[in-house]
Motif scaffolding. Structure first.
Motif, PDB file in Angstrom:
ATOM      1  N   ASP A 266       0.833  -1.206   0.000  1.00 54.13           N
ATOM      2  CA  ASP A 266       0.000   0.000   0.000  1.00 54.13           C
ATOM      3  C   ASP A 266       0.868   1.256   0.000  1.00 54.13           C
ATOM      4  O   ASP A 266       0.506   2.277  -0.616  1.00 54.13           O
ATOM      5  CB  ASP A 266      -0.921   0.013   1.225  1.00 54.13           C
ATOM      6  CG  ASP A 266      -2.059  -0.995   1.108  1.00 54.13           C
ATOM      7  OD1 ASP A 266      -2.370  -1.397  -0.034  1.00 54.13           O
ATOM      8  OD2 ASP A 266      -2.622  -1.383   2.151  1.00 54.13           O
ATOM      9  N   ARG A 269       1.897   1.936  -3.454  1.00 50.78           N
ATOM     10  CA  ARG A 269       0.809   2.557  -4.200  1.00 50.78           C
ATOM     11  C   ARG A 269       0.684   4.038  -3.839  1.00 50.78           C
ATOM     12  O   ARG A 269       0.481   4.889  -4.726  1.00 50.78           O
ATOM     13  CB  ARG A 269      -0.506   1.840  -3.886  1.00 50.78           C
ATOM     14  CG  ARG A 269      -1.702   2.436  -4.619  1.00 50.78           C
ATOM     15  CD  ARG A 269      -2.970   1.678  -4.285  1.00 50.78           C
ATOM     16  NE  ARG A 269      -3.252   1.736  -2.853  1.00 50.78           N
ATOM     17  CZ  ARG A 269      -4.265   1.107  -2.263  1.00 50.78           C
ATOM     18  NH1 ARG A 269      -5.080   0.361  -2.989  1.00 50.78           N
ATOM     19  NH2 ARG A 269      -4.449   1.209  -0.974  1.00 50.78           N
ATOM     20  N   GLY A 276      -2.150  -0.527  -7.543  1.00 52.16           N
ATOM     21  CA  GLY A 276      -2.859  -1.306  -6.535  1.00 52.16           C
ATOM     22  C   GLY A 276      -2.325  -2.723  -6.507  1.00 52.16           C
ATOM     23  O   GLY A 276      -1.396  -3.084  -7.242  1.00 52.16           O
ATOM     24  N   HIS A 277      -2.908  -3.547  -5.665  1.00 52.27           N
ATOM     25  CA  HIS A 277      -2.525  -4.960  -5.606  1.00 52.27           C
ATOM     26  C   HIS A 277      -3.736  -5.768  -5.143  1.00 52.27           C
ATOM     27  O   HIS A 277      -4.664  -5.240  -4.521  1.00 52.27           O
ATOM     28  CB  HIS A 277      -1.332  -5.167  -4.658  1.00 52.27           C
ATOM     29  CG  HIS A 277      -1.634  -4.859  -3.219  1.00 52.27           C
ATOM     30  ND1 HIS A 277      -2.181  -5.790  -2.347  1.00 52.27           N
ATOM     31  CD2 HIS A 277      -1.481  -3.716  -2.492  1.00 52.27           C
ATOM     32  CE1 HIS A 277      -2.335  -5.233  -1.156  1.00 52.27           C
ATOM     33  NE2 HIS A 277      -1.927  -3.981  -1.215  1.00 52.27           N
ATOM     34  N   HIS A 278      -3.737  -7.044  -5.454  1.00 47.81           N
ATOM     35  CA  HIS A 278      -4.826  -7.926  -5.035  1.00 47.81           C
ATOM     36  C   HIS A 278      -4.314  -9.353  -4.993  1.00 47.81           C
ATOM     37  O   HIS A 278      -3.181  -9.644  -5.385  1.00 47.81           O
ATOM     38  CB  HIS A 278      -6.028  -7.806  -5.983  1.00 47.81           C
ATOM     39  CG  HIS A 278      -5.727  -8.180  -7.394  1.00 47.81           C
ATOM     40  ND1 HIS A 278      -5.100  -7.326  -8.275  1.00 47.81           N
ATOM     41  CD2 HIS A 278      -5.966  -9.327  -8.093  1.00 47.81           C
ATOM     42  CE1 HIS A 278      -4.980  -7.895  -9.448  1.00 47.81           C
ATOM     43  NE2 HIS A 278      -5.481  -9.127  -9.362  1.00 47.81           N
ATOM     44  N   GLU A 333      -4.096  -2.374 -15.279  1.00 45.00           N
ATOM     45  CA  GLU A 333      -5.068  -1.680 -14.430  1.00 45.00           C
ATOM     46  C   GLU A 333      -6.470  -2.193 -14.730  1.00 45.00           C
ATOM     47  O   GLU A 333      -6.866  -2.394 -15.867  1.00 45.00           O
ATOM     48  CB  GLU A 333      -4.998  -0.172 -14.718  1.00 45.00           C
ATOM     49  CG  GLU A 333      -5.946   0.653 -13.868  1.00 45.00           C
ATOM     50  CD  GLU A 333      -5.851   2.137 -14.218  1.00 45.00           C
ATOM     51  OE1 GLU A 333      -6.450   2.944 -13.485  1.00 45.00           O
ATOM     52  OE2 GLU A 333      -5.160   2.463 -15.205  1.00 45.00           O
TER      53      GLU A 333
END
Length: 338
Positions: A266, A269, A276-278, A333
């Motif tokens: 985070d 970012r 972002g990341h997931h 993205e």
């Protein structure tokens, strides 16, 4: 057609060749879920040697304690002391298996095991729980038999002196194993430390009970203590079995460790290094933490810069988890969250 330079576009990422004044220092190595130690960055070969040496020392110590308690228990006719000797005998086999597992677990990856052999340590921890559980069942049966048919104790000085010495030696061993576990991150040594730590309380309980038996002449105290030691052993076995099974079924790392990794990403970012990341996923195998995460980058970002950003994300995670195996997926993205 002219336009703003790439670095000025919304969602564009900074040039990886330029220093980032807001970046976290790479030397930070803080793991909220593991023992704190400045030695966590030891060379892997040094960690392997330290863990293997600790496993061998634990096995030798357990063997000496088992022999001493067995002789004292038979001479003093104390089932509680004999039960403690059987507990130490299982410790001998468990610590010996741990030492062998540590040696095998640190072997280099090969064609048959491309992810390494770290889970051998985890398997040894689960096996240790099963072995200790079997000895607990045996001692429970013998303790009940002694309750039904009590026998007078003999040689107070021998039995009391043996149990006092056992408690002191075990305390010294626990302190040593705790330091090694913190330095190496070995789950097998950590399991040994947890087990021997509870042995201290069991040794002290047997010592107090035998002393009380000699003082009062109430022989059934010995049987009661045997049952109590058996229950303790079964509880300890359950704990070790749970630890081993947890890693064998790929349970996630503790929440605080996963949270620290997410916070570091985070921060990237927030600095504009990624969008972002997931799908941050973790699992533990022995001393190794496996981390997998998807990072989001602009769809028109050049491949070389996207790869460099992925490398920085990986290095950020390694700064928190030096022994981790990190896999970073690069995604374009997204319009909607996954």
């Amino acid at each position: 057609m002219s336009g703003p330079p790439p670095a000025a576009r919304a969602g564009a990422l900074p040039d990886p060749t330029r220093p980032d004044p807001g970046a976290a220092p790479a030397a930070r190595a803080v793991d909220p879920g593991a023992p704190a130690s400045e030695d966590r960055r030891l060379d892997p070969a040094d960690r392997a040697r330290a863990a293997l040496r600790a496993g061998r020392i634990a096995a030798l110590t357990a063997g000496g304690l088992a022999l001493g308690k067995l002789v004292a228990g038979q001479l003093g006719q104390s089932m509680a002391v004999t039960a403690s000797a059987v507990d130490s005998l299982t410790d001998l086999f468990a610590s010996s298996a741990n030492a062998l597992a540590i040696q095998l677990a640190h072997a280099a990856p090969d064609r048959s095991h491309p992810f390494g052999h770290a889970k051998i340590e985890t398997l040894a921890t689960a096996g240790q729980g099963l072995l200790i559980g079997g000895s607990g069942v045996y001692l429970l049966i013998e303790g009940i038999r002694r309750l039904l048919s009590p026998e007078p104790l003999r040689l107070a000085a021998v039995t009391l002196g043996t149990m006092a010495a056992a408690a002191l030696i075990t305390a010294a061993l626990v302190a040593y194993l705790g330091r090694v576990a913190a330095r190496t991150g070995s789950s097998a040594i950590q399991a040994d430390a947890v087990h021997y730590r509870t042995d201290i309380a069991a040794n002290l309980a047997v010592l107090a009970g035998v002393a009380l038996t000699y003082a009062t002449g109430f022989s059934r105290i010995d049987g009661i203590l045997s049952v109590a030691v058996a229950v303790y052993i079964l509880t300890s076995a359950g704990t070790l079995l749970r630890l081993g099974v947890r890693d064998l079924i790929d349970t996630s790392a503790p929440e605080e460790r996963v949270g620290a990794i997410a916070a570091a990403l985070d921060a990237m970012r927030a600095r504009g290094e990624l969008l972002g990341h997931h799908r941050l996923r973790t699992r533990i195998a022995g001393r190794t933490l496996f981390v997998e995460v998807h990072i989001e980058l602009p769809g028109d970002l050049p491949l070389a810069r996207a790869h460099a950003t992925g490398d920085r994300a990986r290095d950020t995670i390694l700064a928190l988890e030096p022994d981790a195996e990190v896999l970073v997926h690069i995604d374009p993205e997204r319009d909607e969250p996954a």
